[in-house]
Design an enzyme around this catalytic site. Structure first.
Site, short mmCIF file in Angstrom:
data_model
loop_
_atom_site.label_atom_id
_atom_site.label_comp_id
_atom_site.label_asym_id
_atom_site.label_seq_id
_atom_site.Cartn_x
_atom_site.Cartn_y
_atom_site.Cartn_z
N ARG A 135 0.81 -1.22 0.00
CA ARG A 135 0.00 0.00 0.00
C ARG A 135 0.85 1.27 0.00
O ARG A 135 0.41 2.32 -0.46
CB ARG A 135 -1.05 0.00 1.11
CG ARG A 135 -0.57 -0.20 2.50
CD ARG A 135 -1.73 -0.47 3.44
NE ARG A 135 -2.67 0.64 3.48
CZ ARG A 135 -2.50 1.72 4.23
NH1 ARG A 135 -1.45 1.85 4.99
NH2 ARG A 135 -3.40 2.68 4.22
N ASN B 227 -11.12 16.05 4.30
CA ASN B 227 -12.05 14.95 4.05
C ASN B 227 -13.44 15.37 4.48
O ASN B 227 -13.61 16.14 5.43
CB ASN B 227 -11.61 13.74 4.90
CG ASN B 227 -12.51 12.54 4.72
OD1 ASN B 227 -12.91 12.20 3.61
ND2 ASN B 227 -12.84 11.87 5.82
N HIS C 248 -17.01 13.72 5.89
CA HIS C 248 -17.43 12.47 6.54
C HIS C 248 -18.89 12.60 7.02
O HIS C 248 -19.25 13.61 7.63
CB HIS C 248 -16.51 12.19 7.73
CG HIS C 248 -16.83 10.90 8.43
ND1 HIS C 248 -16.43 9.69 7.93
CD2 HIS C 248 -17.54 10.64 9.56
CE1 HIS C 248 -16.86 8.72 8.74
NE2 HIS C 248 -17.54 9.28 9.73
N ASP D 37 -5.35 13.61 9.14
CA ASP D 37 -4.07 13.26 9.75
C ASP D 37 -3.84 11.76 9.57
O ASP D 37 -4.56 11.11 8.81
CB ASP D 37 -4.01 13.71 11.23
CG ASP D 37 -4.97 12.95 12.10
OD1 ASP D 37 -5.60 11.98 11.63
OD2 ASP D 37 -5.11 13.33 13.28
N ILE E 218 -8.16 3.90 2.94
CA ILE E 218 -7.31 4.55 3.94
C ILE E 218 -5.96 4.85 3.28
O ILE E 218 -5.36 3.97 2.65
CB ILE E 218 -7.15 3.66 5.18
CG1 ILE E 218 -8.52 3.48 5.84
CG2 ILE E 218 -6.15 4.26 6.16
CD1 ILE E 218 -8.56 2.47 6.95
C1 GRF Z 1 -20.36 10.95 1.29
O1 GRF Z 1 -21.41 10.94 2.21
C2 GRF Z 1 -19.02 10.89 1.97
O2 GRF Z 1 -18.95 11.62 3.14
C3 GRF Z 1 -18.95 9.42 2.26
O3 GRF Z 1 -19.38 8.82 1.07
C4 GRF Z 1 -20.32 9.69 0.45
C5 GRF Z 1 -19.87 9.94 -0.96
O4 GRF Z 1 -20.91 10.40 -1.75
N1 GRF Z 1 -17.64 9.02 2.69
P1 GRF Z 1 -20.66 10.90 -3.25
O5 GRF Z 1 -19.78 9.86 -3.94
O6 GRF Z 1 -20.01 12.25 -3.19
O7 GRF Z 1 -22.02 10.96 -3.86
#
Ligand code: GRF
Length: 190
Positions: A64, A106, A108, A140, A91
């Site tokens: 990786r 990012n 989330h 991070d 990751i």
């Molecule tokens: C989002 O909710 C992101 O936070 C999560 O996966 C989703 C991705 O959606 N990790 P998209 O591919 O931008 O439609």
């Protein structure tokens, strides 16, 4: 103008929101490339907007770290000021993260530090949480642990499915991401 590389793994609706925002000449952001770890459906958005794309698949590397170096080389080729993980589901190795320290964010779908990881929406429902939301944070070396830039919450509707809740989260997420990247471009977030 802030040069941005976006990394995705999925449908790319957050990417599409950024691409549409950047069509406005007053939006101080230029999406210079879109990358993925796979042949993600969302890459089509980049192609329609005539933005460069690259795919660097982990399976093609013996470890990786080598994958991370190849991904990094593709990202750096575009000389971005900022790299946005918008639904990028792998990751990243530490070498990748440290090379982009302070320039890597990012999005989330939870109120971190609640519900880290790939199943944040499902986990919030299973935990019986009454609210969840979106977090945009600097990346991070940990998983969903970096400094929070901004959060927005929403109430969970009793009985809603994971897909319904995730779609409501993503509506908020897209707007928040567009605003946050703009604020970074304007120097309002360091
Ligand atoms: C989002 O909710 C992101 O936070 C999560 O996966 C989703 C991705 O959606 N990790 P998209 O591919 O931008 O439609």
């Amino acid at each position: 103008m802030l040069s941005v590389v976006v990394l995705i793994s999925g449908s790319g609706s957050n990417l599409l929101a950024l691409l549409k925002a950047a069509e406005n000449p007053l939006y101080p952001v230029k999406i210079v490339a879109v990358g993925s770890d796979k042949d993600a459906p969302g890459l089509e958005h980049a192609e329609l907007f005539e933005i460069d794309t690259f795919v660097v698949q982990p399976e093609r590397f013996s470890d990786r770290n080598q994958w991370g170096q190849a991904l990094l080389a593709n990202v750096l080729h575009h000389q971005p000021d900022l790299v946005v993980l918008a639904g990028f589901m792998k990751i990243l190795p530490e070498g990748f993260v440290s090379a982009l320290s302070g320039k890597l964010i990012n999005t989330h779908p939870s109120l971190l530090p609640e519900f880290k990881g790939a199943h944040a929406v499902r986990d919030a429902l299973q935990a019986g949480a009454s609210k969840t939301g979106v977090t945009i944070h600097f990346v991070d070396a940990g998983v969903d642990t970096g400094p929070v830039i901004v959060q927005e919450e929403l109430q969970i509707i009793p009985g809603e499915s994971e897909a319904q809740l995730h779609e409501r989260i993503k509506e908020i997420e897209r707007a928040l991401l567009v605003r946050t990247v703009e604020n970074i471009a304007l120097g309002k977030i360091k």
